[in-house]
Design a protein around this motif. Sequence first.
Motif, PDB file in Angstrom:
ATOM      1  N   TYR B   8       0.876  -1.165   0.000  1.00  0.00           N
ATOM      2  CA  TYR B   8       0.000   0.000   0.000  1.00  0.00           C
ATOM      3  C   TYR B   8       0.915   1.215   0.000  1.00  0.00           C
ATOM      4  O   TYR B   8       1.804   1.316   0.841  1.00  0.00           O
ATOM      5  CB  TYR B   8      -0.865   0.053   1.262  1.00  0.00           C
ATOM      6  CG  TYR B   8      -1.771  -1.128   1.525  1.00  0.00           C
ATOM      7  CD1 TYR B   8      -2.430  -1.807   0.493  1.00  0.00           C
ATOM      8  CD2 TYR B   8      -2.007  -1.542   2.835  1.00  0.00           C
ATOM      9  CE1 TYR B   8      -3.276  -2.866   0.777  1.00  0.00           C
ATOM     10  CE2 TYR B   8      -2.855  -2.600   3.118  1.00  0.00           C
ATOM     11  CZ  TYR B   8      -3.489  -3.267   2.091  1.00  0.00           C
ATOM     12  OH  TYR B   8      -4.337  -4.317   2.373  1.00  0.00           O
ATOM     13  N   ALA B  22      -4.544  12.238  -7.768  1.00  0.00           N
ATOM     14  CA  ALA B  22      -5.236  11.011  -8.170  1.00  0.00           C
ATOM     15  C   ALA B  22      -5.263  10.873  -9.692  1.00  0.00           C
ATOM     16  O   ALA B  22      -5.048   9.780 -10.233  1.00  0.00           O
ATOM     17  CB  ALA B  22      -6.664  10.997  -7.611  1.00  0.00           C
ATOM     18  N   TYR B  41      -2.815  -2.502  -9.633  1.00  0.00           N
ATOM     19  CA  TYR B  41      -2.236  -1.169  -9.408  1.00  0.00           C
ATOM     20  C   TYR B  41      -3.426  -0.221  -9.340  1.00  0.00           C
ATOM     21  O   TYR B  41      -3.777   0.446 -10.314  1.00  0.00           O
ATOM     22  CB  TYR B  41      -1.272  -0.797 -10.538  1.00  0.00           C
ATOM     23  CG  TYR B  41      -0.315   0.333 -10.189  1.00  0.00           C
ATOM     24  CD1 TYR B  41       0.972   0.051  -9.729  1.00  0.00           C
ATOM     25  CD2 TYR B  41      -0.701   1.661 -10.281  1.00  0.00           C
ATOM     26  CE1 TYR B  41       1.854   1.071  -9.399  1.00  0.00           C
ATOM     27  CE2 TYR B  41       0.165   2.681  -9.950  1.00  0.00           C
ATOM     28  CZ  TYR B  41       1.454   2.377  -9.519  1.00  0.00           C
ATOM     29  OH  TYR B  41       2.333   3.385  -9.192  1.00  0.00           O
ATOM     30  N   ILE B  42      -4.091  -0.258  -8.188  1.00  0.00           N
ATOM     31  CA  ILE B  42      -5.367   0.433  -8.038  1.00  0.00           C
ATOM     32  C   ILE B  42      -5.162   1.747  -7.295  1.00  0.00           C
ATOM     33  O   ILE B  42      -4.575   1.771  -6.217  1.00  0.00           O
ATOM     34  CB  ILE B  42      -6.378  -0.448  -7.277  1.00  0.00           C
ATOM     35  CG1 ILE B  42      -6.622  -1.745  -8.058  1.00  0.00           C
ATOM     36  CG2 ILE B  42      -7.680   0.310  -7.050  1.00  0.00           C
ATOM     37  CD1 ILE B  42      -7.532  -2.724  -7.345  1.00  0.00           C
ATOM     38  N   VAL B  43      -5.660   2.816  -7.896  1.00  0.00           N
ATOM     39  CA  VAL B  43      -5.569   4.145  -7.310  1.00  0.00           C
ATOM     40  C   VAL B  43      -6.849   4.412  -6.513  1.00  0.00           C
ATOM     41  O   VAL B  43      -7.958   4.193  -7.016  1.00  0.00           O
ATOM     42  CB  VAL B  43      -5.399   5.211  -8.412  1.00  0.00           C
ATOM     43  CG1 VAL B  43      -5.345   6.612  -7.809  1.00  0.00           C
ATOM     44  CG2 VAL B  43      -4.145   4.911  -9.233  1.00  0.00           C
ATOM     45  N   ASN B  44      -6.671   4.841  -5.276  1.00  0.00           N
ATOM     46  CA  ASN B  44      -7.806   5.112  -4.391  1.00  0.00           C
ATOM     47  C   ASN B  44      -7.691   6.507  -3.783  1.00  0.00           C
ATOM     48  O   ASN B  44      -6.591   6.947  -3.445  1.00  0.00           O
ATOM     49  CB  ASN B  44      -7.797   4.138  -3.193  1.00  0.00           C
ATOM     50  CG  ASN B  44      -7.772   2.689  -3.577  1.00  0.00           C
ATOM     51  OD1 ASN B  44      -8.807   2.093  -3.816  1.00  0.00           O
ATOM     52  ND2 ASN B  44      -6.575   2.095  -3.631  1.00  0.00           N
ATOM     53  N   ARG B  45      -8.846   7.138  -3.599  1.00  0.00           N
ATOM     54  CA  ARG B  45      -8.908   8.274  -2.687  1.00  0.00           C
ATOM     55  C   ARG B  45      -9.563   7.767  -1.402  1.00  0.00           C
ATOM     56  O   ARG B  45      -9.969   6.608  -1.315  1.00  0.00           O
ATOM     57  CB  ARG B  45      -9.703   9.419  -3.317  1.00  0.00           C
ATOM     58  CG  ARG B  45      -9.037   9.870  -4.630  1.00  0.00           C
ATOM     59  CD  ARG B  45      -9.609  11.148  -5.150  1.00  0.00           C
ATOM     60  NE  ARG B  45      -9.206  12.277  -4.292  1.00  0.00           N
ATOM     61  CZ  ARG B  45      -9.680  13.510  -4.433  1.00  0.00           C
ATOM     62  NH1 ARG B  45     -10.585  13.764  -5.356  1.00  0.00           N
ATOM     63  NH2 ARG B  45      -9.276  14.485  -3.639  1.00  0.00           N
ATOM     64  N   THR B  46      -9.596   8.620  -0.382  1.00  0.00           N
ATOM     65  CA  THR B  46     -10.221   8.202   0.868  1.00  0.00           C
ATOM     66  C   THR B  46     -11.119   9.317   1.375  1.00  0.00           C
ATOM     67  O   THR B  46     -10.730  10.497   1.319  1.00  0.00           O
ATOM     68  CB  THR B  46      -9.167   7.829   1.940  1.00  0.00           C
ATOM     69  OG1 THR B  46      -9.825   7.686   3.203  1.00  0.00           O
ATOM     70  CG2 THR B  46      -8.076   8.882   2.058  1.00  0.00           C
ATOM     71  N   TRP B  54      -4.077   6.620  -2.032  1.00  0.00           N
ATOM     72  CA  TRP B  54      -3.493   5.322  -1.687  1.00  0.00           C
ATOM     73  C   TRP B  54      -3.438   4.476  -2.958  1.00  0.00           C
ATOM     74  O   TRP B  54      -4.411   4.416  -3.711  1.00  0.00           O
ATOM     75  CB  TRP B  54      -4.356   4.586  -0.674  1.00  0.00           C
ATOM     76  CG  TRP B  54      -4.287   5.057   0.744  1.00  0.00           C
ATOM     77  CD1 TRP B  54      -5.097   5.980   1.342  1.00  0.00           C
ATOM     78  CD2 TRP B  54      -3.394   4.597   1.777  1.00  0.00           C
ATOM     79  NE1 TRP B  54      -4.757   6.127   2.667  1.00  0.00           N
ATOM     80  CE2 TRP B  54      -3.720   5.288   2.964  1.00  0.00           C
ATOM     81  CE3 TRP B  54      -2.350   3.671   1.809  1.00  0.00           C
ATOM     82  CZ2 TRP B  54      -3.048   5.079   4.178  1.00  0.00           C
ATOM     83  CZ3 TRP B  54      -1.688   3.466   3.014  1.00  0.00           C
ATOM     84  CH2 TRP B  54      -2.028   4.164   4.175  1.00  0.00           C
ATOM     85  N   VAL B  55      -2.334   3.810  -3.180  1.00  0.00           N
ATOM     86  CA  VAL B  55      -2.227   2.890  -4.306  1.00  0.00           C
ATOM     87  C   VAL B  55      -2.040   1.469  -3.766  1.00  0.00           C
ATOM     88  O   VAL B  55      -1.201   1.236  -2.891  1.00  0.00           O
ATOM     89  CB  VAL B  55      -1.048   3.258  -5.233  1.00  0.00           C
ATOM     90  CG1 VAL B  55      -0.961   2.276  -6.406  1.00  0.00           C
ATOM     91  CG2 VAL B  55      -1.205   4.683  -5.756  1.00  0.00           C
ATOM     92  N   THR B  56      -2.853   0.555  -4.272  1.00  0.00           N
ATOM     93  CA  THR B  56      -2.761  -0.862  -3.912  1.00  0.00           C
ATOM     94  C   THR B  56      -2.036  -1.589  -5.033  1.00  0.00           C
ATOM     95  O   THR B  56      -2.530  -1.658  -6.162  1.00  0.00           O
ATOM     96  CB  THR B  56      -4.171  -1.488  -3.787  1.00  0.00           C
ATOM     97  OG1 THR B  56      -4.965  -0.705  -2.901  1.00  0.00           O
ATOM     98  CG2 THR B  56      -4.080  -2.938  -3.295  1.00  0.00           C
TER      99      THR B  56
END
Lengths: 103, 103
Positions: B8, B22, B41-46, B54-56
């Motif tokens: 992460y 993002a 390679y997933i881009v996330n906001r929170t 956050w990148v998974t």
Amino acid sequence: MSARVGRYVRMIATPGDGAALAEGMLRVAEGMRAAPGCELYIVNRTPDEEDAVWVTEVWTDEASSEAALERDLGEAGLGAVLPLLAGPPEYIELTPVGGPGLT
Amino acid sequence: MSARVGRYVRMIATPGDGAALAEGMLRVAEGMRAAPGCELYIVNRTPDEEDAVWVTEVWTDEASSEAALERDLGEAGLGAVLPLLAGPPEYIELTPVGGPGLT
């Protein structure tokens, strides 16, 4: 279209029980294959913290996520791992926006 | 068989630049579709932190992960987002063990 939701869940096992917690969470994860709207439910260990387990979740929408949690607590999976936890899980709530691995 | 690796990555944008960060990371993520060994390679906001991204990441092995990082820094993607960062990214290193979403 409802928005995807995701989270990172940090679970800490009682000392020495990290492997057992990961095994228990893998059983929970296998059950999630049948959960409507479950896109990811990946169980991870970390080289930095022996007793920690992180779960990476992505759901098609909030309703799917909530429905699975209620079902799972009521049935088998998560209940069986609760005695291995040193404390309550911690959550980082996410809004997945894109990238490889999302369909 | 080499073991999968994951992480992460927590990135904090300069104030007000969370959406731009993002977007930049989504461009990086699109480039990763061609990277050998890139599974996620997933881009996330929170919802909890407006300027965080956050990148998974999940890779088939450590060598794939390292090769992609070197290539990406040298070419375009990550270099373009560096000016948006308020500080260095933070990493939680992971060893994925299973669950829905891993092939």
